[in-house]
Design a protein around this motif. Structure first.
Motif, PDB file in Angstrom:
ATOM      1  N   THR A   1       4.312  11.652   5.347  1.00 47.20           N
ATOM      2  CA  THR A   1       3.658  11.521   4.045  1.00 47.20           C
ATOM      3  C   THR A   1       3.527  12.876   3.353  1.00 47.20           C
ATOM      4  O   THR A   1       3.835  13.008   2.169  1.00 47.20           O
ATOM      5  CB  THR A   1       2.239  10.928   4.218  1.00 47.20           C
TER       6      THR A   1
ATOM      7  N   SER B   1       1.375  10.133   8.551  1.00 47.57           N
ATOM      8  CA  SER B   1       0.981  11.532   8.493  1.00 47.57           C
ATOM      9  C   SER B   1       1.601  12.320   9.640  1.00 47.57           C
ATOM     10  O   SER B   1       1.788  11.808  10.739  1.00 47.57           O
ATOM     11  CB  SER B   1      -0.536  11.641   8.578  1.00 47.57           C
TER      12      SER B   1
ATOM     13  N   ASN C   1       8.897   6.989   5.060  1.00 47.98           N
ATOM     14  CA  ASN C   1       7.749   7.744   5.486  1.00 47.98           C
ATOM     15  C   ASN C   1       7.201   7.114   6.757  1.00 47.98           C
ATOM     16  O   ASN C   1       6.992   5.918   6.813  1.00 47.98           O
ATOM     17  CB  ASN C   1       6.799   7.654   4.283  1.00 47.98           C
TER      18      ASN C   1
ATOM     19  N   GLU D   1      -1.458   5.397 -11.248  1.00 46.09           N
ATOM     20  CA  GLU D   1      -2.151   4.485 -10.327  1.00 46.09           C
ATOM     21  C   GLU D   1      -1.591   3.087 -10.532  1.00 46.09           C
ATOM     22  O   GLU D   1      -1.954   2.399 -11.474  1.00 46.09           O
ATOM     23  CB  GLU D   1      -3.653   4.475 -10.608  1.00 46.09           C
TER      24      GLU D   1
ATOM     25  N   GLU E   1       2.352   1.826  -3.423  1.00 43.10           N
ATOM     26  CA  GLU E   1       1.353   2.332  -4.375  1.00 43.10           C
ATOM     27  C   GLU E   1       1.097   3.819  -4.148  1.00 43.10           C
ATOM     28  O   GLU E   1       0.994   4.595  -5.099  1.00 43.10           O
ATOM     29  CB  GLU E   1       0.047   1.526  -4.247  1.00 43.10           C
ATOM     30  N   ARG E   2       1.040   4.204  -2.863  1.00 41.53           N
ATOM     31  CA  ARG E   2       0.803   5.618  -2.573  1.00 41.53           C
ATOM     32  C   ARG E   2       1.994   6.486  -2.978  1.00 41.53           C
ATOM     33  O   ARG E   2       1.837   7.579  -3.517  1.00 41.53           O
ATOM     34  CB  ARG E   2       0.483   5.820  -1.089  1.00 41.53           C
TER      35      ARG E   2
ATOM     36  N   LEU F   1       1.961   7.019  -6.704  1.00 41.27           N
ATOM     37  CA  LEU F   1       0.922   7.981  -7.085  1.00 41.27           C
ATOM     38  C   LEU F   1       1.399   9.404  -6.790  1.00 41.27           C
ATOM     39  O   LEU F   1       1.264  10.304  -7.614  1.00 41.27           O
ATOM     40  CB  LEU F   1      -0.382   7.672  -6.331  1.00 41.27           C
ATOM     41  N   ASN F   2       1.997   9.579  -5.591  1.00 37.25           N
ATOM     42  CA  ASN F   2       2.527  10.885  -5.202  1.00 37.25           C
ATOM     43  C   ASN F   2       3.576  11.405  -6.166  1.00 37.25           C
ATOM     44  O   ASN F   2       3.582  12.554  -6.555  1.00 37.25           O
ATOM     45  CB  ASN F   2       3.216  10.762  -3.839  1.00 37.25           C
TER      46      ASN F   2
ATOM     47  N   ASP G   1       0.821  -1.198   0.000  1.00 41.03           N
ATOM     48  CA  ASP G   1       0.000   0.000   0.000  1.00 41.03           C
ATOM     49  C   ASP G   1       0.861   1.256   0.000  1.00 41.03           C
ATOM     50  O   ASP G   1       0.594   2.213  -0.722  1.00 41.03           O
ATOM     51  CB  ASP G   1      -0.842  -0.025   1.277  1.00 41.03           C
ATOM     52  N   GLY G   2       1.904   1.215   0.832  1.00 38.85           N
ATOM     53  CA  GLY G   2       2.830   2.352   0.924  1.00 38.85           C
ATOM     54  C   GLY G   2       3.498   2.631  -0.413  1.00 38.85           C
ATOM     55  O   GLY G   2       3.630   3.781  -0.822  1.00 38.85           O
TER      56      GLY G   2
END
Ligand code: TXA
Ligand code: MG
Length: 664
Positions: A593, A609, A606, A296, A286-287, A290-291, A283-284
């Motif tokens: 993040t 948040s 990271n 995607e 993939e994010r 995207l960033n 998940d990390g």
């Protein structure tokens, strides 16, 4: 002019990064092209008939077809902007490619027609009247087309638009064609040779060629092209940074036009890691992709190697078994075998809510000695005894004060260790000779079951080699202690991630000896007179908790932590990253993040948040270990404000840094 028009007709004309605004620019350029081409068409058509020149008439139709292409450009631009719907879940960005294909077909058709008519003209030449007006109109046409070339090629570069690129190329060809007509006209006037048909043939071939090239480039995008090297590189870069990701293959990128890019990749993951943990890692990644790239990415996992195997070797003292505990009932027999090891004086690593602990029978000095040996722990650093219920405390202490009772009542089971006066039952090796003993009731059912089944208080320091970051998952324990202990109980990632708060209530003046998940605010609500041990708040004091004097939690690379009180922490970090990079160092940064995109370090990790310190606490130690795995030379850590949980986090980071804190 296009910029002026943009400022008039496009509301958010400055936000050219936004695909919606980009689409608006493209349709605006289409409208402008349409208007200009219509002017050229009409003026040339009139001049073509007046002078009876097939070349000029064909050229006028060439411009008409261009205005048609502009209409399609406008429709394509509008259609591209349509949001995704049920029938078109990837949006409508590819309409632009479809429109481009139409445009290219029309150009080819016009080329063919021109060719036909010009051949007829060569066979049957007709008189023509090439005069000043026709020269003027043709020169005017060239100026307009040069202007169109210039703004369309600018937009094509700026927005990577195939459509504007096509229009730009076409405009340039128009200039060449029109110039050809001018030359042919001059030749017929001065040399008396009618070259009208020949000029027409040459123009038609040029036009046809443009259309053909345009079509083939558009078709190639529609069929599916190899993505750019840069894009592949930045995707792969993020993927390779992922913890436990060994390799990748089969990267596929689907471009749906205008910022809608979807990609998939297969990655090699370990077979022996919890699904929850690997999911978080995936998940990390993939994010992060995207960033960084706007793509995607969907990651497919191929379990292909064993982490445990790679740390195993033949000449180990013991065979360390790693045992998964997923269901307390189904896996009860595994806990029983772990308890058997404890009872016979062996070592078992167990999960707790704070960090993994290295468990031994706390009343068996020989077993406890093994803990010190395996961890290479200084003998003057006492251990915490872990119990599975409040009742088990009594035999270990001489007295349970009211303050202690209150803390036990309110905060146990949980990440709190209480220091009592010890009873004779507690061996000296546990307390390093002191007359006090630290006790904790952990909030983790695997730990409590192990203690209960062992029928003895369990001594458990963090399950790492002394000085290294504490382990918060089974693999981190394995890396440090494989071959040195009997068993590791794998209960997944630790919920809290930093060690318990240690509170001493033996003294009249109660003290927090080690900050943890519970900070001053929580403890002082129950015991108002509590204060932090002075060693925690001012330098040069000798800590009352022996463990606090050593450098701890240290990764292999040098680590600097940046105080949150710095005026401009981000700017300072950016400067320092550049400085260390210039020294040819591989620089790692630990950040949040929200700040990930502003740093240009070699490794960017990271910790969640910036508004979620609990997430940071949970990830802190495992990320420090990740830096080691990635072989950085220096680690820069973005610090947090030293209140609440932030105080405990900064306490750990200051120790990791050996007190190298950048404060001004
Ligand atoms: O969260 C935790 O407390 C974890 C998990 C495994 O329970 N355990 C842990 O243990 O962090 P360890 O050994 O890494 O740290 C124990 C700390 C040390 O700072 C030690 O000096 C302090 O507790 N301590 C132990 N007994 C003490 C005593 N009698 N008086 C003062 N400090 C004591
Ligand atoms: Mg420790």
């Amino acid at each position: 002019m296009i910029n002026y028009l943009a400022s008039k007709f496009i509301k958010r004309y400055k936000e050219t990064e936004d695909p919606v605004v980009q689409a608006e620019y493209i349709s605006l350029s289409g409208s402008l092209g349409l208007a200009l081409n219509l002017v050229l068409f009409i003026s040339k058509l009139v001049v073509g008939f007046v002078t009876n020149s097939i070349a000029i008439i064909s050229d006028s139709f060439n411009n008409l077809s261009d205005s048609l292409t502009s209409v399609i450009a406008i429709i394509g631009g509008i259609a591209s902007k349509q949001p995704a719907d049920k029938e078109h879940p990837q949006g409508h960005g590819r309409y632009e490619y479809v429109a481009s294909l139409f445009v290219s077909m029309i150009i080819m058709y016009v080329g063919f027609e021109l060719f036909k008519n010009s051949v007829i003209k060569i066979r049957h030449p007709e008189d023509m009247d090439f005069n000043v007006i026709s020269v003027g109109v043709l020169l005017f046409s060239n100026i307009v087309k040069i202007y169109m070339y210039s703004y369309n090629s600018k937009l094509a570069k700026r927005f990577d638009s195939t459509l504007n690129d096509g229009v730009a190329k076409d405009s340039l060809n128009d200039v060449i064609a029109t110039t050809g007509i001018l030359i042919a006209g001059a030749v017929s006037v001065f040399l008396g040779k009618n070259l009208d048909g020949i000029a027409g043939v040459l123009i038609s071939i040029l036009v046809f060629k443009t259309g053909l090239e345009f079509a083939s480039s558009t078709i190639s995008v529609l069929v599916g092209e190899q993505p750019s090297e840069e894009l592949i590189e930045s995707i792969v870069n993020e993927v390779e940074k992922g913890k436990y990701i060994k390799g990748y293959h089969d990267l596929i990128v689907h471009n749906y036009g205008r910022g809608k890019i979807i990609a998939s990749i297969h990655v090699e993951i370990p077979i022996d890691i919890s699904v929850v943990e690997i999911h978080n890692i995936i998940d990390g990644i993939e994010r992060a992709v995207l960033n960084r790239t706007g793509v995607e990415l969907v990651i497919h996992m191929d379990p292909s190697y064993s982490i445990y195997e790679q740390y195993s070797s033949e000449d180990m003292d013991l065979e360390t078994k790693v045992v998964d505990i997923i269901d307390m009932k189904d896996d009860y027999f595994k806990l029983e075998s772990a308890a058997k090891i404890i009872k016979s004086g062996g070592l078992v690593a167990m999960p707790t809510e704070t960090v993994y602990g290295l468990a031994a029978d706390g009343l068996n000095p020989e077993a406890v000695q093994k803990i010190f040996d395996v961890k290479q722990r200084p003998a003057d650093n006492p251990l915490i005894l872990h119990v599975s219920s409040v009742e088990e405390v009594e035999p270990l202490v001489t007295e349970i004060s009211d303050k202690a009772k209150l803390l036990m009542d309110k905060l146990w089971p949980g990440p709190l260790t209480i220091v009592f006066k010890k009873s004779d039952l507690v061996p000296d090796i546990i307390t390093a000779g002191a007359d006090t003993v630290a006790i904790r009731l952990p909030d983790n059912e695997i730990a409590r079951a192990l203690i209960k089944l062992s029928g003895t208080p369990i001594a458990a320091p963090s399950a790492n080699i002394s000085g290294r970051p504490s382990p918060t998952n089974a693999i981190d324990v394995f890396v440090d202690l494989n071959g040195k202990i009997d068993m590791i109980l794998d209960g997944g990632g630790s919920k809290i991630g930093i060690e318990s708060t240690v509170v001493d209530v033996v003294d009249e003046q109660p003290k927090i000896l080690r900050p943890g998940y519970y900070g001053y605010d929580t403890i002082s609500k129950l015991i108002p007179e509590v204060s932090y041990d002075r060693a925690l708040v001012s330098e040069g004091e000798v800590p009352r908790s022996p463990g606090q004097k050593y450098r701890h939690y240290a990764p292999k690379a040098e680590l600097h932590v940046y105080s949150a009180s710095l005026d401009n922490q981000i700017k300072r970090l950016q400067d320092d990253i550049a400085k260390y990079k210039a020294e040819d160092k591989k620089v790692g940064i630990m950040t949040f993040t929200e700040h990930m995109p502003v740093y240009d370090a070699d490794v960017i990790l990271n910790v969640g948040s910036i508004y979620d310190l609990e997430e940071m606490a949970r990830m802190l130690f495992s990320k420090l270990r990740d830096f080691d795995r990635m072989g950085v030379d220096i680690i820069l850590v973005e610090g947090v404000e030293e209140t609440g949980l932030g105080f405990a986090i900064m306490n750990r980071l200051r120790k990791s840094a050996g007190n190298k804190v950048i404060e001004e």
